[in-house]
Design a protein around this motif. Structure first.
Motif, PDB file in Angstrom:
ATOM      1  N   LEU A  46      20.460  36.407  37.533  1.00  0.00           N
ATOM      2  CA  LEU A  46      21.817  36.881  37.876  1.00  0.00           C
ATOM      3  C   LEU A  46      23.086  35.873  38.291  1.00  0.00           C
ATOM      4  CD1 LEU A  46      23.163  39.484  39.114  1.00  0.00           C
ATOM      5  CD2 LEU A  46      22.195  39.190  41.438  1.00  0.00           C
ATOM      6  N   GLN A  47      22.570  34.708  38.847  1.00  0.00           N
ATOM      7  CA  GLN A  47      23.159  33.679  39.492  1.00  0.00           C
ATOM      8  C   GLN A  47      23.914  33.181  37.944  1.00  0.00           C
ATOM      9  OE1 GLN A  47      21.857  29.640  40.408  1.00  0.00           O
ATOM     10  NE2 GLN A  47      22.940  29.980  42.170  1.00  0.00           N
ATOM     11  N   GLU A  48      23.246  32.691  36.844  1.00  0.00           N
ATOM     12  CA  GLU A  48      23.654  32.379  35.829  1.00  0.00           C
ATOM     13  C   GLU A  48      24.566  33.266  34.958  1.00  0.00           C
ATOM     14  OE1 GLU A  48      20.276  31.435  33.480  1.00  0.00           O
ATOM     15  OE2 GLU A  48      19.807  29.706  34.609  1.00  0.00           O
ATOM     16  N   LEU A  49      24.474  34.602  35.162  1.00  0.00           N
ATOM     17  CA  LEU A  49      25.446  35.537  34.584  1.00  0.00           C
ATOM     18  C   LEU A  49      26.533  35.497  35.322  1.00  0.00           C
ATOM     19  CD1 LEU A  49      25.548  37.883  32.492  1.00  0.00           C
ATOM     20  CD2 LEU A  49      24.781  39.320  34.613  1.00  0.00           C
ATOM     21  N   TYR A  50      26.525  35.428  36.605  1.00  0.00           N
ATOM     22  CA  TYR A  50      27.625  35.507  37.466  1.00  0.00           C
ATOM     23  C   TYR A  50      28.581  34.298  37.081  1.00  0.00           C
ATOM     24  CZ  TYR A  50      30.569  35.182  41.667  1.00  0.00           C
ATOM     25  OH  TYR A  50      31.641  35.034  42.619  1.00  0.00           O
ATOM     26  N   PHE A  51      28.089  33.076  36.963  1.00  0.00           N
ATOM     27  CA  PHE A  51      28.885  31.904  36.825  1.00  0.00           C
ATOM     28  C   PHE A  51      29.323  31.674  35.422  1.00  0.00           C
ATOM     29  CE2 PHE A  51      26.555  29.870  40.262  1.00  0.00           C
ATOM     30  CZ  PHE A  51      27.764  29.701  41.118  1.00  0.00           C
ATOM     31  N   ASP A  52      28.989  32.353  34.526  1.00  0.00           N
ATOM     32  CA  ASP A  52      29.364  32.552  33.164  1.00  0.00           C
ATOM     33  C   ASP A  52      30.824  33.547  33.250  1.00  0.00           C
ATOM     34  OD1 ASP A  52      27.896  30.792  31.702  1.00  0.00           O
ATOM     35  OD2 ASP A  52      26.513  32.256  30.814  1.00  0.00           O
ATOM     36  N   ILE A  53      30.356  34.598  33.804  1.00  0.00           N
ATOM     37  CA  ILE A  53      31.364  35.669  33.909  1.00  0.00           C
ATOM     38  C   ILE A  53      32.595  35.167  34.508  1.00  0.00           C
ATOM     39  CG2 ILE A  53      32.045  38.048  35.001  1.00  0.00           C
ATOM     40  CD1 ILE A  53      29.386  38.954  34.173  1.00  0.00           C
ATOM     41  N   VAL A  54      32.632  34.505  35.886  1.00  0.00           N
ATOM     42  CA  VAL A  54      33.696  34.100  36.553  1.00  0.00           C
ATOM     43  C   VAL A  54      34.517  33.194  35.974  1.00  0.00           C
ATOM     44  CG1 VAL A  54      32.872  34.747  38.733  1.00  0.00           C
ATOM     45  CG2 VAL A  54      32.559  32.297  37.719  1.00  0.00           C
ATOM     46  N   ARG A  55      33.814  32.418  34.826  1.00  0.00           N
ATOM     47  CA  ARG A  55      34.675  31.528  34.026  1.00  0.00           C
ATOM     48  C   ARG A  55      35.187  32.025  32.787  1.00  0.00           C
ATOM     49  NH1 ARG A  55      34.248  26.698  36.547  1.00  0.00           N
ATOM     50  NH2 ARG A  55      32.471  26.472  37.999  1.00  0.00           N
ATOM     51  N   GLY A  56      35.121  33.474  32.631  1.00  0.00           N
ATOM     52  CA  GLY A  56      35.672  34.040  31.593  1.00  0.00           C
ATOM     53  C   GLY A  56      35.058  33.618  30.239  1.00  0.00           C
ATOM     54  N   LYS A  57      33.659  33.698  30.279  1.00  0.00           N
ATOM     55  CA  LYS A  57      32.707  33.374  29.074  1.00  0.00           C
ATOM     56  C   LYS A  57      32.184  34.977  28.725  1.00  0.00           C
ATOM     57  CE  LYS A  57      31.943  28.585  30.108  1.00  0.00           C
ATOM     58  NZ  LYS A  57      30.651  27.790  30.261  1.00  0.00           N
ATOM     59  N   HIS A  58      32.441  35.964  29.271  1.00  0.00           N
ATOM     60  CA  HIS A  58      31.979  37.285  28.747  1.00  0.00           C
ATOM     61  C   HIS A  58      33.033  38.081  28.566  1.00  0.00           C
ATOM     62  CE1 HIS A  58      27.356  37.626  29.606  1.00  0.00           C
ATOM     63  NE2 HIS A  58      27.619  36.375  30.148  1.00  0.00           N
ATOM     64  N   PRO A  59      33.621  38.250  27.500  1.00  0.00           N
ATOM     65  CA  PRO A  59      34.709  39.066  27.082  1.00  0.00           C
ATOM     66  C   PRO A  59      34.738  40.259  27.527  1.00  0.00           C
ATOM     67  CG  PRO A  59      34.092  37.794  25.240  1.00  0.00           C
ATOM     68  CD  PRO A  59      33.073  37.656  26.038  1.00  0.00           C
ATOM     69  N   GLU A  60      33.836  41.186  27.741  1.00  0.00           N
ATOM     70  CA  GLU A  60      33.910  42.598  28.387  1.00  0.00           C
ATOM     71  C   GLU A  60      34.226  42.636  29.504  1.00  0.00           C
ATOM     72  OE1 GLU A  60      29.279  41.203  28.108  1.00  0.00           O
ATOM     73  OE2 GLU A  60      31.120  40.651  27.294  1.00  0.00           O
ATOM     74  N   TYR A  61      34.217  41.643  30.228  1.00  0.00           N
ATOM     75  CA  TYR A  61      34.310  41.459  31.807  1.00  0.00           C
ATOM     76  C   TYR A  61      35.806  40.779  32.047  1.00  0.00           C
ATOM     77  CZ  TYR A  61      29.622  43.103  32.855  1.00  0.00           C
ATOM     78  OH  TYR A  61      28.683  43.831  32.937  1.00  0.00           O
ATOM     79  N   SER A  62      36.110  40.112  31.171  1.00  0.00           N
ATOM     80  CA  SER A  62      37.407  39.204  31.438  1.00  0.00           C
ATOM     81  C   SER A  62      38.439  39.880  31.576  1.00  0.00           C
ATOM     82  CB  SER A  62      37.520  38.125  30.429  1.00  0.00           C
ATOM     83  OG  SER A  62      36.492  37.235  30.286  1.00  0.00           O
ATOM     84  N   PRO A  63      38.967  40.988  30.729  1.00  0.00           N
ATOM     85  CA  PRO A  63      40.417  41.612  30.850  1.00  0.00           C
ATOM     86  C   PRO A  63      40.167  42.367  32.411  1.00  0.00           C
ATOM     87  CG  PRO A  63      39.309  42.026  28.804  1.00  0.00           C
ATOM     88  CD  PRO A  63      38.091  41.444  29.554  1.00  0.00           C
ATOM     89  N   GLN A  64      39.160  42.872  32.849  1.00  0.00           N
ATOM     90  CA  GLN A  64      39.220  43.548  34.326  1.00  0.00           C
ATOM     91  C   GLN A  64      39.159  42.413  35.288  1.00  0.00           C
ATOM     92  OE1 GLN A  64      35.972  46.178  34.537  1.00  0.00           O
ATOM     93  NE2 GLN A  64      36.666  47.039  36.506  1.00  0.00           N
ATOM     94  N   TRP A  65      38.281  41.556  35.227  1.00  0.00           N
ATOM     95  CA  TRP A  65      37.740  40.675  36.464  1.00  0.00           C
ATOM     96  C   TRP A  65      38.652  39.205  36.489  1.00  0.00           C
ATOM     97  CZ3 TRP A  65      31.873  41.735  36.954  1.00  0.00           C
ATOM     98  CH2 TRP A  65      31.989  42.987  37.494  1.00  0.00           C
ATOM     99  N   CYS A  66      39.031  38.777  35.157  1.00  0.00           N
ATOM    100  CA  CYS A  66      39.636  37.372  35.318  1.00  0.00           C
ATOM    101  C   CYS A  66      40.715  37.313  34.913  1.00  0.00           C
ATOM    102  CB  CYS A  66      38.735  36.617  34.320  1.00  0.00           C
ATOM    103  SG  CYS A  66      36.851  36.409  34.606  1.00  0.00           S
TER     104      CYS A  66
END
Length: 319
Positions: free
Chosen positions: A293-313
């Motif tokens: 979960l931690q590894e996933l979180y740090f990837d997402i907050v740095r914009g490395k998961h496009p499916e989350y970036s438009p909404q969260w980053c």
């Protein structure tokens, strides 16, 4: 990091500018009077917002910026604070401030809305409301490779005494008592109980237990702050890891029997707990579920998961 967080969280401040009451000013001019109502009585509310540097994209992403400002305005409502800004305006001010400071690193934004009058008297109505936003570099607020925690003798403040749903400046004295005692007793962080003896949260973090294939976290009625990172963790656990989360009362001794535990918050991020009250959590090492979960979180907050970036980053610099 036992007994001292300074090396992790207190980075050198490098901001050239801040935003105060409608204008960008040089950082050295961002001052309030010693007679300010909020200074004397804690009559203000704030947010903590992280921005993460993505080296490959040469971009700073401000994480869940909209949700933070929506919560700030809810805190303002509880404190009878009226700001002349919409959420959209607050978002624009934030990205412009980071650009003006030329910050290309992990940053921490702190918007503060407060009662600015210079009077004596503990009231909320009829006072002048002011607003400050700062942006500074920030590393890890707490250790993210394994925390040793102690259950605090200081109880979490009750919603009828100091509303937990609002990030009220004065309420953080409660957290400071618990955190200071934990550090003095050789722990990294405190875990606070409600007056009924149920688990509430850390000194300034939400808490999750992983047991029997599910996450468990105290319900909103346990005097917790409804954390944005808490919400993020619950969503990622369900949608990415296939692990449900139950919100319910948590007994103190459940902490000793959990397979894995983590604390979370904007400052703490996802911080695994490996020991509570001198008892190992699980194997006494960071568990595989929390690590994933931690590894996933740090990837997402740095914009490395496009499916989350438009909404969260929210990107700071034009592409």
């Amino acid at each position: 990091m036992r007994g001292n967080v300074a090396s992790h969280c207190c980075n050198m401040m490098n901001a050239k500018e801040l935003f105060m009451n409608g204008e960008f000013i040089t950082a050295d001019k961002g001052m309030i009077s010693v007679r300010t109502h909020a200074f004397a009585y804690g009559t203000g509310c704030f947010e903590g917002i992280r921005g993460y540097w993505n080296e490959e994209e040469q971009q700073v992403y401000l994480f869940r910026l909209r949700e933070h400002y929506e919560r700030l305005l809810r805190s303002c409502k509880i404190l009878h604070i009226h700001l002349p800004y919409t959420v959209e305006q607050l978002i624009d001010i934030s990205t412009e401030l980071v650009r003006r400071n030329g910050q290309r690193e992990d940053v921490y934004l702190r918007p503060v809305a407060y009662k600015g009058d210079q009077i004596i008297g503990v009231t909320l109505q009829g006072l002048h409301d002011e607003y400050i936003l700062t942006s500074e570099p920030l590393g890890n607020y707490v250790e993210i490779t394994g925390l040793r925690c102690g259950v605090s003798s200081w109880r979490r403040i009750d919603d009828n005494a100091m509303p937990a749903r609002a990030k009220i400046c004065g309420s953080y004295v409660n957290a400071a008592f618990a955190k200071s005692d934990a550090l003095q007793n050789g722990f990294d962080e405190a875990i606070m109980l409600t007056h009924e003896g149920n688990v509430s949260e850390g000194s300034a973090e939400n808490i999750f237990l992983y047991s029997d294939g599910e996450f468990i976290t105290p319900s909103p009625t346990e005097n917790i702050l409804l954390g944005i990172t808490r919400d993020t963790a619950m969503r990622l656990a369900e949608h990415e890891l296939g692990i449900p989360t139950r919100e319910r009362q948590v007994d103190r001794t459940e902490l000793y029997l959990a397979d894995e535990i983590f604390l979370c918050g904007t400052g703490a991020q996802i911080a695994p707990v490996i020991e509570i009250d001198h008892r190992p959590v699980g194997s006494g090492k960071v568990g595989p579920v929390v690590r994933k979960l931690q590894e996933l979180y740090f990837d997402i907050v740095r914009g490395k998961h496009p499916e989350y970036s438009p909404q969260w980053c929210t990107p700071v610099y034009p592409k």
